[in-house]
Scaffold this active site. Structure first.
Site, mmCIF file in Angstrom:
data_model
loop_
_atom_site.group_PDB
_atom_site.id
_atom_site.type_symbol
_atom_site.label_atom_id
_atom_site.label_comp_id
_atom_site.label_asym_id
_atom_site.label_seq_id
_atom_site.Cartn_x
_atom_site.Cartn_y
_atom_site.Cartn_z
ATOM 1 C CD GLU A 266 -4.323 -6.621 3.139
ATOM 2 O OE1 GLU A 266 -5.335 -5.995 3.535
ATOM 3 O OE2 GLU A 266 -3.179 -6.128 3.159
ATOM 4 C CD GLU B 294 -2.985 -1.193 2.181
ATOM 5 O OE1 GLU B 294 -4.159 -1.489 1.930
ATOM 6 O OE2 GLU B 294 -2.581 -0.982 3.353
#
Length: 971
Positions: free
Chosen positions: A485, A405
């Site tokens: 995820e 991220e």
């Protein structure tokens, strides 16, 4: 003193990164009690740090975090930096811990070089030995070393370390986790004998088609490689071809142990032969496609933070293996090296992620993001080098992940190039960069099933910023997909795991998926009275904080498995069992990567209405991975009455490192044809008639209030209700994230948490007591017309509930969804003396519409207090679907039995849903003196909308008329 915290460089004075290994060279652990002082700024205690005769220091454990040792406070954020975004500068207020450790060398410490190694310091460490500045380092979850040969003394050494809480490195470490400063991993002194090898690189390839291996061990100095089991005794740098070798895999973690000898030192080798490749858009290991059925794992302990010991690491791995987890993504940093050694030994595929995340720059519109700024390149490459070099010899590590991220930028190309040049044997992963030029996987987070179906067909939408039909678009569609995820395990949930796994198994493009995440990041807190509770970010007096968002694991913080972990175990079973009573067969599908069925044994047993009947073994023929085997159903004597359920289990045939023989791997159930009538139950009273009094109405053993129709007495038991119940204490997933997911906010906006009830009529009709009314929230024009019809037939009290929605339910949108209630059912208040529950249905743990695969049909008994799952943030829990009958009992009380017609959901607890929703922590829940029993037509599912897609419509309760019945009897 020089202050390094705001320098964007990675460090100074350090030795080059190298492989982690154990050897027979002496080492001295410097863990233990250190002297410690905390200062408010990066200057620390100034010159006092090096003053050998300065008295009055506190002491602190090492490894540990000072904020968990009574100094300052831990802080939790999810995406936000807890300091202003002004890279690489930091606030003047920068808590800094000064550490000192006095030590003597052992008398037999050898001549040669001596190295000081830190396995992890958060976030910047500046180090002195005996007053000599050695240098500094950033990169909290990575090791660094100094050559201290010329600084160390035989006796009277003073090691001094200044640790800044914030540094320029903190801009690269904005992971979703607690900010926990300190020396939190091991510190040790290493003897490096003259002529010894400092670094080596094991290349152990495997050719699946031929069954052969190839080995070469490169080293920085010449040495001798010996693997006695394979008859290998060769020089470093020499390639050996092996005609027959067993490969390493997560299912069969075959390690060949030996040594590398150079300069009088013997280095331990644990070599696993394997080949990782991507062929035709499929992840292949040792010649076969792989499905990574994984979890994201942070290092966490409620008392020690990220300072884990080996025993805790083993506990984690054993729990993973026992719950069918075969892969770990090291979110979002390299773990302690011992964890990877254990993954080699126990068998787990590992996606190792670098200690790089710059998520907080999203609040700056990604302006100044280090991934796109040249002055940060050295720091980024330094972190990559330290990860790759440390763990390059671990066979369990099959994929390098560049970080998490951090959006995109020019430095990604440099990172990719550095890894590919050093280690071309492993593919690369990075999720956030939309072109995927620097990744060997297409990867996303928290997708819904429709999006995954498109990806399975390689028909996914082109990402924003990428031209449709471009080279980048074409390349990405040819990549395997990794769902890095999904299934956010926050609070009660996640739901839908079986739905996801069914889809993930359907296409070879899917390399696998990783549930977020392994463990709740809760810290131990204590009330004023000393009672322990789980503390989350919202319990810290600091802003910003991420609230309870750190409690998102399949384990509670104390490592107790949540019901979600059992649900995952069932969804990702490595073998699946399908029972077909009509065809008379049991089919076993082998979903393993490497192993056959030879290490498993299969058993069966039957139960009639939940009571044991017959049992035996199944002789299932072996089948290779990806194949199926079928056997006939065992011959079972038909039951005269009741439901007969056949359960088939697969269990370990022999002891394994992670579980004993008999450990259950997989199971399946099916109801066999035959009578399905449940066993009858008598009553302690046989009053047949309905008696109308002035203020009450009596129907058999039941007494009702004539004005409201409420049940007030049942054979001498004081009762309240029933009332229509349309609400539940919101789960974390009900609260959601983002406008499309806020179900709880919708319920609150329309008032489902404050429904008012009205009785319109109480009348007797053909021997039935009928109560009609309306339930609706204030301010709203919609509601539910209710009809409760009670009938006594001399043996049981039957309640038929009709609930008919009226008004503009579907036309009243809040957020992006029309209003749907989370539950439709009734609630009763019962005497608090009831202690135990026995039921026939799904259990023993809680179950919901989209989280029921792990709940077996059977007969179970639990204390009522044990029916509640102690989520650290109180919320709806303890539901049980598909209940045939339920019996509550207690000392001195008649047993209360509820039977479905045919099924119902139930929950039983000592506080109301309203009290459950109002509590911030479990210790605030108090026994109301009553047992509150929900008998529901149904509840909506759980989903994973706390960070993920909305709950699918099929798991919501539709707005339509409902009718269901339950029968009540007393013993």
């Amino acid at each position: 003193m020089i202050e390094y915290a705001a320098d964007p460089g990675p460090g100074s004075g350090r030795r080059r990164p190298r492989a982690d290994f154990t050897s027979d060279a002496p080492r001295l652990s410097l863990n233990g009690r250190w002297e410690f002082r905390l200062a408010e700024t990066a200057a620390g205690t100034g010159d006092q740090l090096l003053a050998a005769d300065d008295p009055g220091w506190d002491t602190i454990r090492v490894p540990a975090h000072w904020v968990l040792e009574g100094h300052d406070r831990p802080l939790y954020t999810n995406t936000a930096f807890p300091f202003p975004i002004d890279p690489p500068r930091l606030p003047a207020q920068n808590p800094t811990g000064d550490y000192r450790r006095r030590f003597d060398l052992p008398s037999a410490w050898p001549a040669g070089r001596t190295v000081l190694r830190f396995q992890g310091v958060d976030s910047c460490a500046t180090v002195w030995l005996n007053g000599r500045l050695l240098g500094h380092s950033k990169g909290s979850r990575l090791p660094f070393e100094f050559d201290v040969t010329d600084a160390v003394r035989p006796t009277g050494n003073l090691l001094a370390v200044r640790v800044n809480r914030w540094s320029s490195g903190s801009y690269l470490e904005d992971q979703d986790m607690w900010w926990l400063p300190g020396i939190f991993r091991d510190v040790e002194l290493l003897a490096r004998p003259d002529g010894a090898s400092d670094d080596h690189f094991v290349h152990a390839d495997y050719d699946a088609a031929a069954g052969t291996g190839e080995l070469r061990v490169d080293a920085d100095v010449p040495g001798l490689v010996e693997l006695p089991e394979l008859g290998i005794r060769v020089a470093t740098g020499e390639t050996v071809r092996l005609e027959q070798v067993q490969p390493w895999s997560a299912e069969r973690p075959r390690l060949y142990r030996g040594t590398l000898t150079a300069g009088g030192e013997r280095i331990d080798l644990a070599i696993g032969f394997r080949r990782v490749e991507i062929t035709d858009g499929v992840l292949i290991i040792n010649g076969r496609p792989v499905k990574l059925r994984g979890v994201n794992r942070h290092e966490h302990d409620p008392d020690r933070g990220r300072a884990l010991d080996r025993e805790t690491m083993i506990d984690d791995i054993v729990l993973m293996k026992r719950h069918n987890v075969n892969a770990v993504r090291t979110a979002h940093y390299p773990p302690h090296p011992e964890f990877l050694r254990l993954c080699d030994e126990y068998g787990l595929w590992v996606v190792e992620e670098c200690d790089i995340e710059t998520h907080g720059f999203i609040y700056a519109g990604w302006q100044g993001n280090p991934l796109d700024e040249p002055e940060w390149r050295d720091a980024l490459l330094d972190r990559i080098d330290r990860m790759i070099e440390r763990d390059k010899n671990r066979p369990s590590v099959i994929i390098w992940s560049l970080g998490n991220e951090s959006w995109t930028g020019r430095n990604l190309a440099a990172i990719e190039d550095r890894i590919r040049r050093r280690d071309p044997s492993r593919p690369l992963h990075y999720e956030r960069e939309p072109s995927y030029r620097h990744s060997d996987f297409f990867s996303k987070m928290y997708l819904d099933l429709d999006e995954l179906r498109l990806i399975a067909d390689r028909a996914e939408p082109t990402p924003d910023g990428v031209e449709a039909g471009s080279d980048d678009d074409h390349r990405r569609r040819g990549l395997p997909f990794l769902l890095c995820e999904y299934a956010h395990a926050m609070g009660n949930g996640p739901g839908g795991l079986s739905d996801y796994q069914e889809l993930l198994e359907s296409s070879d493009r899917f390399a696998g998926a990783f549930v977020w995440e392994w463990i709740d990041h809760g810290l131990t807190g204590r009330t004023e009275s000393g009672e322990a509770y789980v503390r989350h970010g919202g319990d810290t007096d600091y802003r910003p904080n991420g609230g309870s968002y750190c409690l998102d694991g399949l384990l509670f913080a104390d490592r107790t498995p949540s019901p979600g972990l059992d649900e995952l175990k069932k969804a990702i079973e490595p073998v699946t069992i399908m029972i077909d009573p009509e065809a008379g067969t049991i089919t076993v599908r082998n979903r393993q990567h490497t192993a056959g069925l030879e290490q498993l044994r299969f058993r069966w047993h039957t139960e009639v209405d939940g009571l044991p009947a017959e049992s035996g073994s199944l002789d299932v023929p072996d089948c290779r991975p990806g194949q199926r085997a079928s056997v006939p159903l065992p011959r079972v004597a038909p039951a005269e009455t009741g439901e007969t359920w056949l359960t088939v289990t697969a269990e370990l045939a022999h002891d394994q490192l992670w579980a004993p023989a008999g450990h259950e791997i997989a199971w399946a159930q099916a109801q066999l044809p035959g009578p399905s009538t449940g066993s009858g139950h008598g009553l302690s009273t046989t009053t047949p008639e309905l008696v109308e009094g002035q203020t009450t109405i009596t129907l058999g053993p039941a007494t009702f209030d004539r004005g409201t129709g409420s049940l007030i007495d049942l054979a001498g038991l004081p009762v309240t209700g029933p009332t229509l119940d349309l609400w539940r204490a919101p789960t974390e997933n009900d609260r959601g994230q983002g406008d499309r997911n806020r179900l709880a906010a919708t319920w609150q906006a329309v008032g489902l948490d404050r429904v008012l009830h009205r009785t319109d009529a109480v009348h007797v009709l053909d021997g039935e007591l009928v109560i009609t009314g309306r339930s609706a929230p204030a301010t709203q024009p919609f509601g539910v017309i209710t009809r409760f019809a009670w009938r006594w037939d001399g043996s049981e009290l039957r309640l038929t509930v009709d609930a008919d929605p009226v008004g503009p339910w579907q036309e009243t949108p809040y957020g992006k969804h029309a209003v749907t209630p989370p539950r439709i059912g009734i609630r009763l208040g019962l005497p608090g003396g009831f202690r135990d529950a026995t039921w026939f249905g799904r259990g023993p743990d809680e179950s919901y519409a989209d989280s029921r695969a792990a709940a077996r049909v059977g007969r179970f008994t639990r204390p009522i207090d044990a029916l509640q799952t102690p989520y650290p943030v109180p919320q709806e829990n303890g539901n049980h679907v598909d209940t045939r009958w339920l019996q509550l009992s207690g000392d001195g009380l008649p047993a209360l039995r509820v039977t479905g017609a045919p099924l119902f959901d139930f929950t039983a607890r000592r506080w109301t849903s309203e009290a459950l929703a109002a509590a911030d922590h479990p210790h605030q829940l108090e026994d109301s003196g009553r047992v509150w029993l929900n008998l529901d037509h149904g509840q909506q599912g759980l989903g994973s909308a706390s960070c993920g897609p909305p709950l699918p419509d099929r798991y919501r309760l539709p707005i339509r008329p409902v009718r269901y019945s339950v029968m009540i009897t007393l013993d």
